[in-house]
Design a protein around this motif. Structure first.
Motif, PDB file in Angstrom:
ATOM      1  N   MET B   1       0.824  -1.196   0.000  1.00  0.00           N
ATOM      2  CA  MET B   1       0.000   0.000   0.000  1.00  0.00           C
ATOM      3  C   MET B   1       0.863   1.253   0.000  1.00  0.00           C
ATOM      4  SD  MET B   1      -2.280   1.846   2.734  1.00  0.00           S
ATOM      5  CE  MET B   1      -1.651   3.456   2.419  1.00  0.00           C
ATOM      6  N   THR B   4       1.886   2.216  -3.561  1.00  0.00           N
ATOM      7  CA  THR B   4       0.916   2.465  -4.624  1.00  0.00           C
ATOM      8  C   THR B   4       0.828   3.925  -5.052  1.00  0.00           C
ATOM      9  OG1 THR B   4      -0.312   0.808  -3.398  1.00  0.00           O
ATOM     10  CG2 THR B   4      -1.281   1.613  -5.446  1.00  0.00           C
ATOM     11  N   PRO B   5       0.699   4.849  -4.117  1.00  0.00           N
ATOM     12  CA  PRO B   5       0.493   6.221  -4.569  1.00  0.00           C
ATOM     13  C   PRO B   5       1.625   6.751  -5.428  1.00  0.00           C
ATOM     14  CG  PRO B   5       0.045   5.996  -2.242  1.00  0.00           C
ATOM     15  CD  PRO B   5       0.726   4.748  -2.674  1.00  0.00           C
ATOM     16  N   ALA B   8       1.274   6.473  -9.067  1.00  0.00           N
ATOM     17  CA  ALA B   8       0.094   7.276  -9.374  1.00  0.00           C
ATOM     18  C   ALA B   8       0.502   8.735  -9.525  1.00  0.00           C
ATOM     19  CB  ALA B   8      -0.921   7.125  -8.255  1.00  0.00           C
ATOM     20  N   HIS B   9       1.335   9.188  -8.616  1.00  0.00           N
ATOM     21  CA  HIS B   9       1.758  10.578  -8.682  1.00  0.00           C
ATOM     22  C   HIS B   9       2.518  10.869  -9.945  1.00  0.00           C
ATOM     23  CE1 HIS B   9       0.494  13.186  -5.644  1.00  0.00           C
ATOM     24  NE2 HIS B   9       0.775  12.357  -4.644  1.00  0.00           N
TER      25      HIS B   9
END
Lengths: 301, 449, 291
Positions: B1, B4-5, B8-9
């Motif tokens: 987790m 993940t971001p 995405a960023h």
């Protein structure tokens, strides 16, 4: 709903063309048979198209009476098609309609889909959201022919008749249900962690929708864009009802130009069909990776 | 987790630029569309009448090739009237009817248009059409027409339509093919049946017909309906005093079945269009073609042109009433939008066009394109060069033969007409028995008339 | 995330789509619903008809034929199109050289205007000038079936043409679904020595239930919109024997000018289509929950 969406595959191209890893021992004869079957099936599926392209080089009489004789191939049909049709104008109009209606349609569908899936209310308004979603999805079952009369009337009463908007609005409306189906399908499984992280960073709602979530939706949006463009490109019933200015005709009207009451010019029809088709095929070929990627990303969950 | 971001960023930064540009393009193009919309609205939406521009909307998308007579008429008119202008437009017939229906609903009919008579009659009911009597009264225009050419287009005292072209229908036949198989041109139904059997045995397609998207192409059979007393019967049938499934009509449908069983019709009759049927005739593959005068020019140009004759169709020994009937009636009408009278310039243009169309010069244009005149104009036809057209005209004016007042399908509602077409094609293709066929029409009449 | 969302922003986000959609899709449905209770002929008002138009359907053989034919197309779509699309997706999912190009080519029929699809297939299925019967003759089969235009085969031919038109689309969705399967499971299973068939039977198909659900839902809604290819292929003939629901509605509304009755048919098409797709959507959901 259970298959967890993994954002990784989209950004790692190496897996783009091969999904299932094949084990080494599966090569050889089996593989040749499989390949042969694949090529054969593809050929069979494509054959009708090739047949039409071949017919487009035959004279009208031959098409109807001796379709299998290849003795008198001619470019005449193309000459007639180009003479009768103002292809440049048609392509221009179709492009304008496609770009505008697909862009606006996707933007508003996305906003609605985002609101229907990602918004959380204190009182728990899932019910409203689900009802609205079903309301949108009901449109999937609407046969377009019941729209013609009322849409024409709407266009007249809004003073839009004779403008591009007369077509753009119904095109947007017709694509909304499918757009919402796919977009909500994806957004529902969108990992909450990303949003939570963004919220921690103090990102507002609109920024969240456009800057955080939307970019990750690129593949789905690309897929929808292509499917929507195909729809607008082929759309006939609205176009023939709502366009009455020769300067506004679209490519989908091209083929019908050769259909008189008592005479049908099949040769020219085939030729213009081919002329409409080839750019479409080219566009699709160029974007098909996106479509697959888009579907993979979330459409099917 | 935790990881993940991050990707995405990365993606978000890269695409936000793209999406912004995308949005900009969308807004820009939306503005562009609105701008052009306003631009074009001036001359299309309500047609600036300052220049006397009127629209003539037809049932062919490309009149230049599909209806050259009308096209030439408009060209000539525009040349002679520099102060007026007619814009000729059209769509395939189904879409045309659909559009005129919708336009009538919304009050946006074109100034002049072609339309099936059944639709025209519903438009009269809602006052959408202009009464043309005043125009006919001027310059003795009315005297140019035989009364029968106008009578069908009058309702409740309103002359709402004028004949667009004449319908002379029947069978074209290929003399050379008939001669080759020792067949004389038939006169009676028995002759026709015998001819069909001979041709079939010799491997020649007897009668070319095509039903796909052209169910209306049963002209010769509609005349036969008149040879079984249709004209006297139909008012009662429509009002419920008599029935379509009567013994007389049934006899006709039995005859059609006899033809079908003798192999008169092509095996792909239901999938080929009327245009394909014509092509099979002009290619010399079929001996007869069920059609009308509008094909004369095309047939003349084809390989079978010099061998083609024209026949009004068979007489029946068990028919009802007059047997010597040849269909020579007005086709669907030209009608004018009622709104035209609100605009003087448009009205003047419409009047001028009507006067031109039915003047001798206008009728000559029809004749030059192998269409019979709809006025009393006496055409000069070069019988050697236009043998097919001449043959049609000769058959239409054969002495001792008369014409019905109207074609049977043109005096009933669209639903009934469609059921009539289906009844004939159903029996021809063997999917309906004669009994079922007449019963189906009767059923439609009961629910639609 | 409660602090993010206000009712105002929700309304703002939904409004544009909601307005356009309601005006241009829902309003027309209500409009049709209204006219389905009248004797409207398309031009002049025809008076209130109550339920007459709906009653008329009961006695209208052609309407029931059109229902049955739509059922045939639906059957072909569910029992042939879906499985074949899936098998083709597996076949073209990477083992074959150039499978990417093949997938693009197979998609080609799905991007052609449906009216052209009908036109194209006339030249294939026509009993006289069509390719199929010519081929049968060439290989010495004397039978010349009436694929279209005859009283029996037409709806099946329409179903097959629909299959041809849609298979690329279905394949694409399945292919996407296949690619979503977690790679480690596939790898593990093939290391365990599971054969291709076993992998398919015990791993891929069960894991792709969602995908099957989506495909089924799309195919079902699609079937209730089939129109153009029938219109071009057979015109609904002979005598309406090959009519599907939408083409029959078109015929009644526009060719015979029974607008009121046509709208009643349209309402039925919409309701049947909506119910069928709702059933598939709900079916999917239930299956999902069971799992």
């Amino acid at each position: 709903m259970s298959t967890h969406v993994d954002v990784r595959p989209k950004t790692t191209p190496p897996s783009a063309d091969k999904d299932v890893p094949h084990s080494p021992r599966r090569r050889g004869r089996g593989r040749i048979i499989v390949s042969a079957a694949a090529y054969l099936i593809t050929f069979v599926i494509l054959f009708p198209l090739l047949w039409i392209m071949l017919l487009s080089f035959q004279t009208n009489d031959n098409i109807l009476n001796h379709p299998f004789s290849l003795s008198q191939l001619t470019l005449d049909n193309y000459r007639q098609a180009l003479d009768t049709l103002n292809l440049l104008v048609m392509y221009k109009n179709t492009l304008i309609l496609a770009v505008v209606s697909v862009t606006i349609g996707l933007v508003i569908s996305y906003l609605a889909a985002f609101a229907l899936t990602r918004m959380v209310f204190r009182g728990g308004r899932r019910r409203t959201q689900n009802t609205l979603r079903f309301y949108f999805l009901a449109g999937l079952a609407v046969p377009v022919y019941i729209l013609l009369f009322p849409v024409y009337r709407l266009d007249i009463s809004f003073g839009l008749f004779g403008t591009y908007l007369a077509l753009i609005l119904p095109y947007i409306a017709v694509t909304i249900p499918f757009n919402i189906l796919l977009l909500t399908g994806f957004l529902r499984d969108f990992p909450e962690e990303i949003e939570q992280a963004a919220v921690m960073d103090g990102v507002g709602l609109w920024r969240m929708a456009w800057k955080v979530v939307f970019p990750l939706m690129r593949p789905v949006v690309a897929t929808l864009a292509i499917l929507n463009v195909i729809y607008v490109w082929n759309e006939f019933p609205f176009a023939v009802t709502l366009i009455n200015d020769p300067n506004m005709t679209t490519v989908s009207l091209g083929v019908s130009q050769f259909q008189g009451v008592y005479s049908v010019n099949y040769g020219a029809m085939m030729a213009s069909a081919t002329l409409v088709l080839l750019p479409q095929l080219a566009i699709y070929a160029a974007f098909q990776k996106q479509v697959i990627a888009g579907m993979t990303a979330g459409a099917v969950r | 987790m935790a990881t993940t971001p991050q990707p995405a960023h990365r993606t978000s930064r890269r695409t936000s630029g793209i999406s912004r540009r995308l949005l900009l393009t969308a807004t820009a193009s939306a503005l562009f569309v609105t701008a052009t919309a306003c631009g074009s609205a001036v001359n299309t939406a309500d047609g600036s009448s300052a220049d006397g521009l009127i629209t003539l909307s037809m049932h062919n998308p490309d009149s230049r090739t599909q209806d050259p007579a009308t096209w030439q008429m408009v060209q000539e008119f525009n040349k002679q009237h520099p102060d007026m202008k007619i814009r000729l437009e059209g769509q395939p017939v189904d879409q045309h009817e659909q559009r005129m229906t919708i336009a009538a609903q919304s009050g946006t009919l074109p100034e002049i248009f072609w339309v099936y008579d059944s639709l025209a009659k519903t438009m009269v009911k809602s006052d959408d059409l202009l009464d043309l009597s005043p125009i006919l009264a001027e310059n003795g225009l009315k005297s140019k027409f035989a009364p029968s050419m106008l009578a069908g287009f009058r309702q409740d005292g309103v002359q709402y339509g004028l004949p667009y072209q004449a319908l002379v229908t029947g069978f074209y036949y290929n003399k050379a093919l008939l001669d080759e198989h020792g067949i004389a041109v038939p006169e009676t139904f028995e002759d026709l049946l015998a001819a069909v059997k001979k041709l079939k045995a010799a491997g020649v397609a007897p009668i070319a017909q095509g039903a796909n998207n052209s169910a209306f192409s049963v002209w010769a059979f509609l005349t036969m309906l008149d040879r079984f007393g249709y004209e006297a019967k139909y008012p009662d049938i429509l009002s419920g005093k008599a029935r379509y499934d009567n013994a007389d009509f049934l006899r006709l449908y039995r005859h059609v079945e006899e033809l079908a069983e003798a192999g008169a019709f092509p095996s792909n009759m239901n999938t080929q269009t009327y245009a394909q049927a014509v092509a099979s005739y002009t290619d010399g593959k079929a001996a007869f073609l069920d059609a009308g005068v509008w094909e004369a020019a095309k047939i003349q140009k084809s390989a079978v042109g010099k061998d083609t004759g024209f026949w009004a169709g068979p007489t029946f020994s068990d028919g009802v009433g007059e047997q010597k009937l040849v269909m020579n009636v007005p086709s669907a009408p030209f009608v004018v939008s009622a709104k035209v009278k609100e605009d003087k310039k448009k009205y003047a243009a419409v009047k001028a066009f009507i006067q031109f169309y039915y003047s001798d010069a206008g009728q000559k244009i029809l004749v030059d394109n192998a269409q019979p005149p709809v006025t009393t104009y006496q055409p000069q036809v070069d019988t050697a060069k236009n043998s097919v057209f001449a043959a049609v005209l000769a058959e239409a004016s054969k002495s001792g033969w008369k014409s019905p007042k109207a074609q049977p399908d043109l005096v009933v509602s669209a639903a009934t007409a469609s059921a009539m077409y289906d009844s004939f094609y159903g029996v021809m293709g063997g999917s309906l028995s004669p009994e079922q066929a007449v019963k189906n029409v009767q059923k439609t009449i009961e629910s639609a008339e | 995330m409660n602090w993010l969302t206000t009712r105002r922003s929700f309304a703002l986000m939904v409004a544009p789509a909601l307005i356009v959609y309601s005006l241009y899709m829902i309003y027309p449905i209500l409009y049709s619903l209204y006219y389905s209770f009248t004797r409207f002929d398309g031009v002049s008002a025809g008076g209130f008809a109550g339920l007459d138009n709906y009653r008329q359907m009961a006695h209208d053989d052609a309407f029931w034929t059109s229902m049955r034919n739509t059922g045939v197309v639906l059957g072909i779509a569910l029992f042939l199109l879906v499985p074949l699309g899936f098998l083709l997706a597996i076949l073209l999912s990477g083992r074959v050289k150039g499978s990417g190009a093949l997938r693009a080519l197979v998609f080609a029929p799905a991007i052609i205007a449906p009216i052209l699809v009908g036109l194209i297939w006339i030249f294939i299925l026509d009993p006289k000038i069509g390719l199929v019967n010519a081929f049968l003759l060439a290989i010495g089969v004397p039978a010349q079936p009436q694929w279209i235009g005859g009283p029996t085969l037409s709806p099946y031919s329409i179903g097959l043409v629909y299959l041809w038109q849609q298979i690329g689309f279905v394949l694409t969705i399945f292919y996407a679904g296949l690619r979503m399967l977690p790679r480690d499971v596939m790898e593990a299973s093939s290391l365990d020595g599971a054969g291709r068939w076993q992998q398919l039977r015990y791993i891929q198909i069960p894991m792709m239930r969602e995908t099957f659900g989506i495909v089924t839902a799309l195919v079902v809604t699609g079937v209730f919109k089939v129109f153009e290819l029938v219109y071009a292929l057979t015109g609904g003939g002979p005598v309406h024997l090959s009519e599907v629901m939408v083409s029959y509605m078109y015929h009644i509304t526009f060719t015979t000018q029974q607008y009121g009755y046509g709208m009643a048919l349209a309402v039925v098409v919409f309701v049947v289509g909506a119910l069928a797709s709702a059933a598939t959507f709900l079916g999917n959901r239930r299956k999902g929950e069971v799992r």
